[in-house]
Design a protein around this motif. Structure first.
Motif, mmCIF file in Angstrom:
data_model
loop_
_atom_site.group_PDB
_atom_site.id
_atom_site.type_symbol
_atom_site.label_atom_id
_atom_site.label_comp_id
_atom_site.label_asym_id
_atom_site.label_seq_id
_atom_site.Cartn_x
_atom_site.Cartn_y
_atom_site.Cartn_z
ATOM 1 N N LEU A 158 9.600 1.935 -3.738
ATOM 2 C CA LEU A 158 8.405 1.207 -4.169
ATOM 3 C C LEU A 158 8.259 1.242 -5.690
ATOM 4 O O LEU A 158 7.823 0.251 -6.296
ATOM 5 C CB LEU A 158 7.172 1.799 -3.482
ATOM 6 C CG LEU A 158 7.120 1.617 -1.959
ATOM 7 C CD1 LEU A 158 6.028 2.490 -1.351
ATOM 8 C CD2 LEU A 158 6.890 0.160 -1.594
ATOM 9 N N ASP A 159 8.613 2.364 -6.309
ATOM 10 C CA ASP A 159 8.612 2.437 -7.768
ATOM 11 C C ASP A 159 9.526 1.366 -8.358
ATOM 12 O O ASP A 159 9.177 0.695 -9.344
ATOM 13 C CB ASP A 159 9.092 3.819 -8.235
ATOM 14 C CG ASP A 159 7.982 4.862 -8.238
ATOM 15 O OD1 ASP A 159 6.798 4.473 -8.301
ATOM 16 O OD2 ASP A 159 8.309 6.059 -8.180
ATOM 17 N N GLN A 160 10.710 1.216 -7.760
ATOM 18 C CA GLN A 160 11.666 0.231 -8.250
ATOM 19 C C GLN A 160 11.138 -1.191 -8.068
ATOM 20 O O GLN A 160 11.291 -2.043 -8.940
ATOM 21 C CB GLN A 160 13.010 0.388 -7.520
ATOM 22 C CG GLN A 160 14.120 -0.489 -8.086
ATOM 23 C CD GLN A 160 14.402 -0.191 -9.546
ATOM 24 O OE1 GLN A 160 14.648 0.963 -9.914
ATOM 25 N NE2 GLN A 160 14.373 -1.214 -10.400
ATOM 26 N N MET A 161 10.499 -1.435 -6.930
ATOM 27 C CA MET A 161 9.907 -2.753 -6.692
ATOM 28 C C MET A 161 8.848 -3.059 -7.750
ATOM 29 O O MET A 161 8.799 -4.160 -8.301
ATOM 30 C CB MET A 161 9.288 -2.799 -5.288
ATOM 31 C CG MET A 161 10.299 -2.830 -4.158
ATOM 32 S SD MET A 161 9.514 -2.542 -2.548
ATOM 33 C CE MET A 161 8.378 -3.924 -2.475
ATOM 34 N N ALA A 169 0.141 -3.230 -3.148
ATOM 35 C CA ALA A 169 -1.245 -3.084 -2.703
ATOM 36 C C ALA A 169 -1.870 -1.775 -3.162
ATOM 37 O O ALA A 169 -3.068 -1.549 -2.956
ATOM 38 C CB ALA A 169 -1.309 -3.180 -1.175
ATOM 39 N N GLY A 170 -1.102 -0.883 -3.770
ATOM 40 C CA GLY A 170 -1.624 0.398 -4.232
ATOM 41 C C GLY A 170 -0.549 1.142 -4.992
ATOM 42 O O GLY A 170 0.536 0.611 -5.240
ATOM 43 N N ARG A 171 -0.834 2.392 -5.346
ATOM 44 C CA ARG A 171 0.156 3.193 -6.052
ATOM 45 C C ARG A 171 1.343 3.484 -5.132
ATOM 46 O O ARG A 171 1.150 3.747 -3.937
ATOM 47 C CB ARG A 171 -0.458 4.503 -6.523
ATOM 48 C CG ARG A 171 -1.382 4.347 -7.738
ATOM 49 C CD ARG A 171 -1.829 5.704 -8.239
ATOM 50 N NE ARG A 171 -2.736 6.359 -7.298
ATOM 51 C CZ ARG A 171 -2.868 7.670 -7.176
ATOM 52 N NH1 ARG A 171 -2.139 8.484 -7.913
ATOM 53 N NH2 ARG A 171 -3.727 8.184 -6.314
ATOM 54 N N PRO A 172 2.571 3.468 -5.656
ATOM 55 C CA PRO A 172 3.743 3.689 -4.814
ATOM 56 C C PRO A 172 3.681 4.970 -3.983
ATOM 57 O O PRO A 172 4.025 4.961 -2.797
ATOM 58 C CB PRO A 172 4.895 3.719 -5.825
ATOM 59 C CG PRO A 172 4.442 2.810 -6.909
ATOM 60 C CD PRO A 172 2.957 3.051 -7.031
ATOM 61 N N SER A 177 3.102 7.429 1.372
ATOM 62 C CA SER A 177 2.460 8.359 2.298
ATOM 63 C C SER A 177 1.841 7.629 3.478
ATOM 64 O O SER A 177 1.992 8.047 4.640
ATOM 65 C CB SER A 177 1.385 9.162 1.559
ATOM 66 O OG SER A 177 0.669 9.983 2.453
ATOM 67 N N ALA A 178 1.169 6.514 3.210
ATOM 68 C CA ALA A 178 0.520 5.751 4.280
ATOM 69 C C ALA A 178 1.548 5.162 5.243
ATOM 70 O O ALA A 178 1.363 5.175 6.471
ATOM 71 C CB ALA A 178 -0.340 4.638 3.677
ATOM 72 N N LEU A 219 1.869 -4.644 2.317
ATOM 73 C CA LEU A 219 2.383 -4.205 1.015
ATOM 74 C C LEU A 219 2.078 -5.202 -0.091
ATOM 75 O O LEU A 219 1.605 -4.839 -1.168
ATOM 76 C CB LEU A 219 3.908 -4.016 1.097
ATOM 77 C CG LEU A 219 4.432 -2.683 1.625
ATOM 78 C CD1 LEU A 219 5.941 -2.763 1.792
ATOM 79 C CD2 LEU A 219 4.075 -1.558 0.674
ATOM 80 N N VAL A 220 2.366 -6.478 0.163
ATOM 81 C CA VAL A 220 2.310 -7.449 -0.932
ATOM 82 C C VAL A 220 1.439 -8.663 -0.631
ATOM 83 O O VAL A 220 1.241 -9.507 -1.506
ATOM 84 C CB VAL A 220 3.734 -7.928 -1.298
ATOM 85 C CG1 VAL A 220 4.578 -6.779 -1.798
ATOM 86 C CG2 VAL A 220 4.426 -8.588 -0.101
#
Length: 231
Positions: A158-161, A169-172, A177-178, A219-220
């Protein structure tokens, strides 16, 4: 096509070969494999906590002495099964493409299917680990560490994305975690606990597709997710 082995290791030395059938090492390896397989069948029937070493040796058609030649106790056997599973998971992950664009449905579905298939294939082991974690701080820590590693891997994707310009939709770390929590609980309900009474039947494909699409659009958002095969 599979590569033909030269019979030598990368250092030029003769490669290690499996023990020849009938040798002491081969018999020991066969006994260990039989005990592990028997333990999983016993865990499936009775659970881990209620399983006795004698149940496992009887199931494997081996003596109690042979068990203690390989494992100090039932907990050591479970540790060995867990180690085997971790190696298998690592091998499966290395077979996947290094590109992890989770806005691409095919890529995301691969990850969801990998988790679902793991729960189905290793149901007895996961039930055993869940029970062991309730009574052993050491196993609870092992389970927690596996979950942590899964979350870190997903967070890195997610960091890479996000670095590539995807608006998440939020912090990676929070999203990771979710997602892991959702996948873990969904798989536990359906594959370890027998499912939900409000849904009489759930196929593997429906389960994987449902979670894939829920995560994809969560996610997006539907306006930014790409179709299968998209970039």
């Amino acid at each position: 096509m599979a590569e033909v082995s030269s019979g030598r290791s990368e250092t030029g030395q003769p490669a290690a070969r499996p023990p020849a059938p009938g040798t002491r090492k081969a018999k020991a390896a066969a006994t260990e494999a039989a005990l592990k397989a028997a333990a999983l069948r016993v865990f499936e029937r009775t659970g881990y906590i209620n399983a006795k070493v004698t149940d496992i040796t009887t199931e494997a058609n081996r003596s109690a002495g042979s068990f203690y030649s390989h494992f100090l106790h039932k907990e050591a056997l479970l540790e060995a099964l867990l180690a085997d599973w971790i190696v298998e998971m690592g091998n499966e992950l290395t077979s996947h493409t290094p590109v992890h664009d989770l806005t691409n449905r095919d890529h995301l579905r691969w990850h969801v299917d990998a988790v679902w298939s793991t729960y189905r294939k290793h149901r007895a082991l996961l039930i055993a680990l869940q029970e062991a974690a309730m009574t052993s701080a050491a196993f609870a820590k092992r389970v927690q560490s596996i979950r942590y590693e899964e979350t870190v891997v997903l967070r890195d994707h997610l960091d890479q994305m996000q670095a590539n310009g995807v608006v998440l939709a939020g912090r990676p770390a929070v999203l990771a975690s979710a997602i892991i929590a959702l996948l873990d609980q969904f798989c536990r309900v359906w594959l370890l606990e027998g499912g939900e009474p409000i849904v009489p039947e759930l196929t593997d494909d429906e389960a994987v597709d449902t979670i894939t699409d829920l995560l994809l659009y969560g996610l997006v958002g539907p306006g930014r997710a790409t179709d299968a095969g998209g970039g």
